[in-house]
Scaffold this motif. Structure first.
Motif, PDB file in Angstrom:
ATOM      1  N   ALA A 179       0.829  -1.205   0.000  1.00 10.46           N
ATOM      2  CA  ALA A 179       0.000   0.000   0.000  1.00 10.46           C
ATOM      3  C   ALA A 179       0.864   1.257   0.000  1.00 10.46           C
ATOM      4  O   ALA A 179       0.544   2.246  -0.685  1.00 10.46           O
ATOM      5  CB  ALA A 179      -0.922  -0.007   1.217  1.00 10.46           C
ATOM      6  N   CYS A 180       1.971   1.231   0.749  1.00  9.72           N
ATOM      7  CA  CYS A 180       2.895   2.374   0.767  1.00  9.72           C
ATOM      8  C   CYS A 180       3.544   2.594  -0.597  1.00  9.72           C
ATOM      9  O   CYS A 180       3.686   3.727  -1.057  1.00  9.72           O
ATOM     10  CB  CYS A 180       3.972   2.160   1.826  1.00  9.72           C
ATOM     11  SG  CYS A 180       3.345   2.240   3.519  1.00  9.72           S
ATOM     12  N   ILE A 181       3.903   1.502  -1.256  1.00  6.97           N
ATOM     13  CA  ILE A 181       4.499   1.606  -2.587  1.00  6.97           C
ATOM     14  C   ILE A 181       3.506   2.216  -3.577  1.00  6.97           C
ATOM     15  O   ILE A 181       3.875   2.982  -4.479  1.00  6.97           O
ATOM     16  CB  ILE A 181       4.975   0.216  -3.063  1.00  6.97           C
ATOM     17  CG1 ILE A 181       6.147  -0.263  -2.195  1.00  6.97           C
ATOM     18  CG2 ILE A 181       5.391   0.253  -4.537  1.00  6.97           C
ATOM     19  CD1 ILE A 181       6.574  -1.679  -2.478  1.00  6.97           C
ATOM     20  N   ASP A 182       2.218   1.885  -3.389  1.00  6.37           N
ATOM     21  CA  ASP A 182       1.177   2.426  -4.267  1.00  6.37           C
ATOM     22  C   ASP A 182       0.831   3.873  -3.957  1.00  6.37           C
ATOM     23  O   ASP A 182      -0.022   4.466  -4.630  1.00  6.37           O
ATOM     24  CB  ASP A 182      -0.088   1.578  -4.168  1.00  6.37           C
ATOM     25  CG  ASP A 182       0.089   0.202  -4.800  1.00  6.37           C
ATOM     26  OD1 ASP A 182       0.992   0.080  -5.657  1.00  6.37           O
ATOM     27  OD2 ASP A 182      -0.666  -0.725  -4.442  1.00  6.37           O
ATOM     28  N   GLY A 183       1.455   4.446  -2.916  1.00  5.65           N
ATOM     29  CA  GLY A 183       1.246   5.858  -2.626  1.00  5.65           C
ATOM     30  C   GLY A 183       0.317   6.148  -1.467  1.00  5.65           C
ATOM     31  O   GLY A 183      -0.028   7.313  -1.237  1.00  5.65           O
ATOM     32  N   CYS A 184      -0.094   5.134  -0.708  1.00  3.86           N
ATOM     33  CA  CYS A 184      -0.994   5.357   0.430  1.00  3.86           C
ATOM     34  C   CYS A 184      -0.209   5.878   1.633  1.00  3.86           C
ATOM     35  O   CYS A 184       0.895   5.385   1.913  1.00  3.86           O
ATOM     36  CB  CYS A 184      -1.708   4.065   0.814  1.00  3.86           C
ATOM     37  SG  CYS A 184      -2.890   3.466  -0.419  1.00  3.86           S
ATOM     38  N   ASN A 185      -0.761   6.853   2.332  1.00  3.81           N
ATOM     39  CA  ASN A 185      -0.160   7.254   3.600  1.00  3.81           C
ATOM     40  C   ASN A 185      -0.677   6.332   4.700  1.00  3.81           C
ATOM     41  O   ASN A 185      -1.451   5.408   4.435  1.00  3.81           O
ATOM     42  CB  ASN A 185      -0.453   8.728   3.912  1.00  3.81           C
ATOM     43  CG  ASN A 185      -1.948   9.024   3.947  1.00  3.81           C
ATOM     44  OD1 ASN A 185      -2.754   8.190   4.366  1.00  3.81           O
ATOM     45  ND2 ASN A 185      -2.321  10.218   3.489  1.00  3.81           N
ATOM     46  N   PHE A 190      -4.486   2.325   6.820  1.00  2.00           N
ATOM     47  CA  PHE A 190      -5.280   1.833   7.941  1.00  2.00           C
ATOM     48  C   PHE A 190      -6.748   1.646   7.552  1.00  2.00           C
ATOM     49  O   PHE A 190      -7.337   0.585   7.788  1.00  2.00           O
ATOM     50  CB  PHE A 190      -5.171   2.810   9.117  1.00  2.00           C
ATOM     51  CG  PHE A 190      -6.037   2.463  10.292  1.00  2.00           C
ATOM     52  CD1 PHE A 190      -5.760   1.355  11.077  1.00  2.00           C
ATOM     53  CD2 PHE A 190      -7.138   3.249  10.615  1.00  2.00           C
ATOM     54  CE1 PHE A 190      -6.562   1.030  12.157  1.00  2.00           C
ATOM     55  CE2 PHE A 190      -7.941   2.937  11.696  1.00  2.00           C
ATOM     56  CZ  PHE A 190      -7.654   1.826  12.468  1.00  2.00           C
ATOM     57  N   PHE A 191      -7.347   2.660   6.931  1.00  2.00           N
ATOM     58  CA  PHE A 191      -8.779   2.609   6.640  1.00  2.00           C
ATOM     59  C   PHE A 191      -9.108   1.772   5.409  1.00  2.00           C
ATOM     60  O   PHE A 191     -10.179   1.145   5.367  1.00  2.00           O
ATOM     61  CB  PHE A 191      -9.327   4.036   6.452  1.00  2.00           C
ATOM     62  CG  PHE A 191      -9.439   4.807   7.730  1.00  2.00           C
ATOM     63  CD1 PHE A 191     -10.416   4.503   8.668  1.00  2.00           C
ATOM     64  CD2 PHE A 191      -8.558   5.839   8.008  1.00  2.00           C
ATOM     65  CE1 PHE A 191     -10.521   5.211   9.859  1.00  2.00           C
ATOM     66  CE2 PHE A 191      -8.654   6.556   9.191  1.00  2.00           C
ATOM     67  CZ  PHE A 191      -9.634   6.242  10.123  1.00  2.00           C
ATOM     68  N   ARG A 192      -8.238   1.726   4.421  1.00  2.00           N
ATOM     69  CA  ARG A 192      -8.567   1.042   3.171  1.00  2.00           C
ATOM     70  C   ARG A 192      -8.029  -0.383   3.097  1.00  2.00           C
ATOM     71  O   ARG A 192      -8.570  -1.206   2.356  1.00  2.00           O
ATOM     72  CB  ARG A 192      -8.027   1.844   1.975  1.00  2.00           C
ATOM     73  CG  ARG A 192      -8.657   3.212   1.807  1.00  2.00           C
ATOM     74  CD  ARG A 192      -8.136   3.904   0.569  1.00  2.00           C
ATOM     75  NE  ARG A 192      -8.729   5.234   0.398  1.00  2.00           N
ATOM     76  CZ  ARG A 192      -8.448   6.049  -0.622  1.00  2.00           C
ATOM     77  NH1 ARG A 192      -7.568   5.661  -1.551  1.00  2.00           N
ATOM     78  NH2 ARG A 192      -9.024   7.236  -0.708  1.00  2.00           N
ATOM     79  N   VAL A 193      -6.976  -0.673   3.848  1.00  2.00           N
ATOM     80  CA  VAL A 193      -6.344  -1.999   3.751  1.00  2.00           C
ATOM     81  C   VAL A 193      -6.566  -2.825   5.016  1.00  2.00           C
ATOM     82  O   VAL A 193      -7.053  -3.962   4.959  1.00  2.00           O
ATOM     83  CB  VAL A 193      -4.831  -1.856   3.468  1.00  2.00           C
ATOM     84  CG1 VAL A 193      -4.165  -3.237   3.408  1.00  2.00           C
ATOM     85  CG2 VAL A 193      -4.607  -1.103   2.163  1.00  2.00           C
ATOM     86  N   ILE A 194      -6.217  -2.268   6.173  1.00  2.00           N
ATOM     87  CA  ILE A 194      -6.222  -3.041   7.415  1.00  2.00           C
ATOM     88  C   ILE A 194      -7.627  -3.260   7.951  1.00  2.00           C
ATOM     89  O   ILE A 194      -8.026  -4.392   8.257  1.00  2.00           O
ATOM     90  CB  ILE A 194      -5.338  -2.352   8.476  1.00  2.00           C
ATOM     91  CG1 ILE A 194      -3.905  -2.198   7.965  1.00  2.00           C
ATOM     92  CG2 ILE A 194      -5.354  -3.151   9.774  1.00  2.00           C
ATOM     93  CD1 ILE A 194      -3.218  -3.504   7.650  1.00  2.00           C
ATOM     94  N   LEU A 195      -8.407  -2.187   8.099  1.00  2.00           N
ATOM     95  CA  LEU A 195      -9.736  -2.315   8.704  1.00  2.00           C
ATOM     96  C   LEU A 195     -10.650  -3.293   7.962  1.00  2.00           C
ATOM     97  O   LEU A 195     -11.343  -4.086   8.605  1.00  2.00           O
ATOM     98  CB  LEU A 195     -10.411  -0.945   8.809  1.00  2.00           C
ATOM     99  CG  LEU A 195     -10.068  -0.103  10.033  1.00  2.00           C
ATOM    100  CD1 LEU A 195     -10.979   1.110  10.114  1.00  2.00           C
ATOM    101  CD2 LEU A 195     -10.186  -0.914  11.322  1.00  2.00           C
ATOM    102  N   PRO A 196     -10.701  -3.275   6.628  1.00  2.07           N
ATOM    103  CA  PRO A 196     -11.561  -4.268   5.954  1.00  2.07           C
ATOM    104  C   PRO A 196     -11.173  -5.711   6.246  1.00  2.07           C
ATOM    105  O   PRO A 196     -12.037  -6.597   6.237  1.00  2.07           O
ATOM    106  CB  PRO A 196     -11.367  -3.942   4.460  1.00  2.07           C
ATOM    107  CG  PRO A 196     -10.994  -2.495   4.436  1.00  2.07           C
ATOM    108  CD  PRO A 196     -10.156  -2.289   5.660  1.00  2.07           C
ATOM    109  N   LEU A 197      -9.897  -5.956   6.555  1.00  2.00           N
ATOM    110  CA  LEU A 197      -9.448  -7.328   6.818  1.00  2.00           C
ATOM    111  C   LEU A 197      -9.856  -7.807   8.217  1.00  2.00           C
ATOM    112  O   LEU A 197      -9.938  -9.015   8.442  1.00  2.00           O
ATOM    113  CB  LEU A 197      -7.922  -7.412   6.668  1.00  2.00           C
ATOM    114  CG  LEU A 197      -7.374  -7.179   5.255  1.00  2.00           C
ATOM    115  CD1 LEU A 197      -5.852  -7.168   5.280  1.00  2.00           C
ATOM    116  CD2 LEU A 197      -7.880  -8.246   4.290  1.00  2.00           C
TER     117      LEU A 197
END
Length: 283
Positions: A179-185, A190-197
């Motif tokens: 996610a960091c490589i794709d440009g996410c801060n 946290f909200f788009r990757v971790i929480l849904p999991l």
């Protein structure tokens, strides 16, 4: 041949005994709920006149009318729902963020912070009754919804952080790196990757938070005396009179208080089981 026949008969007998035992256990577990419904439709004369366990001879539907309208149970129900919703929303947000900070992020005092919250599991909730009463009196929030909302949220944090921290530990770090490589801060990660999991874990935490805040009595009884702020558990107690009590409306109020909890167990029983397992199994 005779030995195999004996073993088959023996297995069938064991199965029949086991099924009979499970049936008896089911009946003894479910009947108190059925009895409560019967109780809520009875008059005092029938309750104390010998028909204690059976269905009512005359169904007193007015008991529910007296409880919901005359006894203000409907208003108490609204207060309990409002308190439960606020506690669930605020505590879930705090738990998700704190658990992420102390289990996924790297900083000096994260271990101390984690065990600081875990120490809350060792504190009996009602041991804080007197200190909280004195504190809330000084800051002038006694007899307001905040007086019960704040303790409910605070005491929901340790268990929730423990459960959600175990779920966070199962998420590969490579997902955050991608996610960091794709440009996410960090917030987008946290909200788009971790929480849904970890959404199932959040659901289980919300369930347990609801059950604890819905059924709690001591804080609500001690910190709230104003009629318009009373929750359902306290409000049902006020239906009892000093010299004479109509027990049917009290039973109706107890049915109203039990129904949401029962509905959650029926619809989300798997989530409740997952919540128990999540605290015991890591990774």
């Amino acid at each position: 041949m005779k030995e195999s026949l004996k073993s088959i008969i023996c297995k069938k007998c064991i199965r029949i005994i086991l099924m009979a035992f499970l049936l008896l256990f089911t009946v003894t577990s479910v009947y108190p709920l059925i009895w409560l419904v019967f109780f809520s439709f009875k008059s005092n004369q029938e309750i104390f006149g010998g028909n204690i366990m059976g269905p009512p001879q005359i169904w007193q539907v007015k008991n529910y009318e007296n409880a919901l309208l005359g006894g203000k149970v409907l208003g108490y129900l609204g207060n309990s729902v409002l308190v439960a919703v606020v506690v669930i929303v605020v505590s879930t947000i705090l738990i998700s963020m704190v658990a992420y900070a102390v289990t996924r992020m790297r900083w000096k005092l994260r271990g101390a912070a984690y065990w600081f919250f875990m120490a809350g599991l060792t504190i009996p909730i009602h041991a804080t009754l007197l200190p909280l009463f004195i504190l809330f009196k000084k800051i002038n929030i006694l007899n307001t919804p905040l007086a019960i909302v704040i303790p409910y949220i605070v005491f929901a944090l340790p268990f929730g952080i423990m459960v959600l921290g175990n779920h966070y530990a199962t998420v590969p770090y490579e997902m955050e790196e991608a996610a960091c490589i794709d440009g996410c801060n960090i917030y987008q990660t946290f909200f788009r990757v971790i929480l849904p999991l970890v959404r199932p874990a959040l659901a289980t935490i919300a369930i347990f938070t609801f059950l604890s805040s819905w059924n709690e009595l001591m804080f609500a009884m001690t910190f709230i005396s104003d009629e318009k702020y009373k929750t359902l558990t306290v409000g049902i107690q006020s239906l009892a009179g000093m010299y004479y009590t109509e027990w049917g409306p009290i039973g109706a109020g107890m049915v109203v208080a039990t129904f949401p909890v029962l509905l959650i167990y029926i619809l989300l029983s798997k989530q409740v089981q997952n919540a128990i397992l999540a605290g015991a199994v890591k990774g």
